[in-house]
Design an enzyme around this catalytic site. Sequence first.
Site, mmCIF file in Angstrom:
data_model
loop_
_atom_site.group_PDB
_atom_site.id
_atom_site.type_symbol
_atom_site.label_atom_id
_atom_site.label_comp_id
_atom_site.label_asym_id
_atom_site.label_seq_id
_atom_site.Cartn_x
_atom_site.Cartn_y
_atom_site.Cartn_z
ATOM 1 N N TYR A 11 0.824 -1.220 0.000
ATOM 2 C CA TYR A 11 0.000 0.000 0.000
ATOM 3 C C TYR A 11 0.862 1.277 0.000
ATOM 4 C CZ TYR A 11 -3.343 3.415 1.981
ATOM 5 O OH TYR A 11 -4.116 4.517 2.234
ATOM 6 N N SER A 123 6.455 3.343 12.966
ATOM 7 C CA SER A 123 5.035 3.560 13.214
ATOM 8 C C SER A 123 4.830 4.372 14.488
ATOM 9 C CB SER A 123 4.374 2.189 13.385
ATOM 10 O OG SER A 123 3.087 2.347 13.928
ATOM 11 N N TYR A 147 4.076 -6.549 17.017
ATOM 12 C CA TYR A 147 4.288 -5.698 15.841
ATOM 13 C C TYR A 147 5.000 -4.408 16.234
ATOM 14 C CZ TYR A 147 3.306 -2.133 12.362
ATOM 15 O OH TYR A 147 3.432 -1.085 11.493
ATOM 16 N N LYS A 151 9.043 -2.729 15.453
ATOM 17 C CA LYS A 151 9.400 -1.398 14.936
ATOM 18 C C LYS A 151 10.401 -0.727 15.876
ATOM 19 C CE LYS A 151 7.007 -1.524 11.228
ATOM 20 N NZ LYS A 151 7.707 -1.654 9.951
ATOM 21 N N ASN A 177 -1.815 7.484 10.685
ATOM 22 C CA ASN A 177 -2.748 6.537 10.057
ATOM 23 C C ASN A 177 -2.953 6.833 8.570
ATOM 24 O OD1 ASN A 177 -3.151 6.282 12.973
ATOM 25 N ND2 ASN A 177 -4.849 4.968 12.434
#
Length: 328
Positions: A11, A123, A147, A151, A177
């Site tokens: 994406y 993130s 997750y 990071k 986001n």
Amino acid sequence: MKILITGGAGYIGSHTCVALMEQGYSLVILDNFSNSKPAVLDKLRKLNDNFVFYNVDVTNEEALERVFSNHKIDGVIHFAGYKAVGESVAKPLNYYINNVGSTMILAKVCQKYNVNKFVFSSSATVYGENKVPFKEEMELLPTTNPYGETKAMSERILMDVAKANPNFAVSILRYFNPVGAHESGLIGEDPNGIPNNLMPYITKVAKGELEKLRVFGNDYPTPDGTGIRDYIHVMDLAEGHVAAYKHLRKGVHIYNLGTGKGTSVLELVHAFEKANGIKVPYEIVERRPGDIAICYADASKAERELGWKAKRDIIDMCRDAWRFENLT
Ligand code: NAD
Ligand code: UFG
């Protein structure tokens, strides 16, 4: 001189490829399609074909070395990784091996081939439950899932590599986001199965493929009780990578890529309805475990140092997400 893009069929990677090619960069894209489809490359080619592609797993050191010896790589942008928070709780080792492993192997091959420019996808989740707005210099708080840990660990590994190699120039980008799609509607967010994230869920409800949105909690300490996030148009995010790449300099530099503005779940639903003239039925349900109440960036460092600022607003994000949904 080419930029190597890992996870370029995904994406954020695919949108960044478009933004880089528009600026005249030629690209070497790697992906193993673990969370994307080869068809994305045909769509990318319609927008710009200044790239070559390899189906390579970034944890495969030998395969990476072949790519580095075939091309004169100027720098890398490392998007490849798994990103589903819930799945990371169920399959932690897959996440540590893929996310931390790919960062280590890629950094190792970069050292060997004297490639000293490195941009990393981090993130906002690394801030945990810090006080908003999140600032780059804040101490990172433990995240509630593997997750997020991958990071935070990858960031620390890159800092150690930069300490050992003073020529290493690293930009760590902490995304808020990302939503929306390329204005052409050709590429966008196309998750497999039922979406976890809010915007792709909303577009499926609007299309009638899902019955109604479940709003996870309306008892948060926010004006309407629903969770607040910093939604950023994926093309703004993509352009942030171009700015970060152009401004790479020795050492490790960390930037929030967000808008600095918080939007609640219900505000996003109503903006979507207004932008597209379509109703989004919803119901309020229990909070989702692990969610924080409020997350938004202090985005001033990127503006000051990179000369980059998000330009698109919530209405643009809703309109472009819906256009992509209708063209796929
Ligand atoms: P995505 O899943 O759409 O893209 C990631 C791409 O990497 C996919 O095409 C996948 O096939 C590929 N990939 C995964 N592991 C690989 C490997 N070992 N070798 C080669 N290719 C591999 O995700 P995205 O939303 O584009 O996210 C890109 C990066 O940004 C990820 O590192 C993600 O953790 C990070 N990020 C995303 C968000 C978000 O909300 N989308 C937020 C913060 C950070
Ligand atoms: N939400 C709903 N219903 C849904 C989906 C989400 O009400 O069906 C709510 C959530 O509770 C939250 C907001 O919408 O308040 C946004 O949720 P998302 O799942 O879209 O995004 P998150 O903020 O939970 O997480 C995202 C990425 C993470 C990343 C993080 C960084 O999924 O990978 O942003 O801020 F780490």
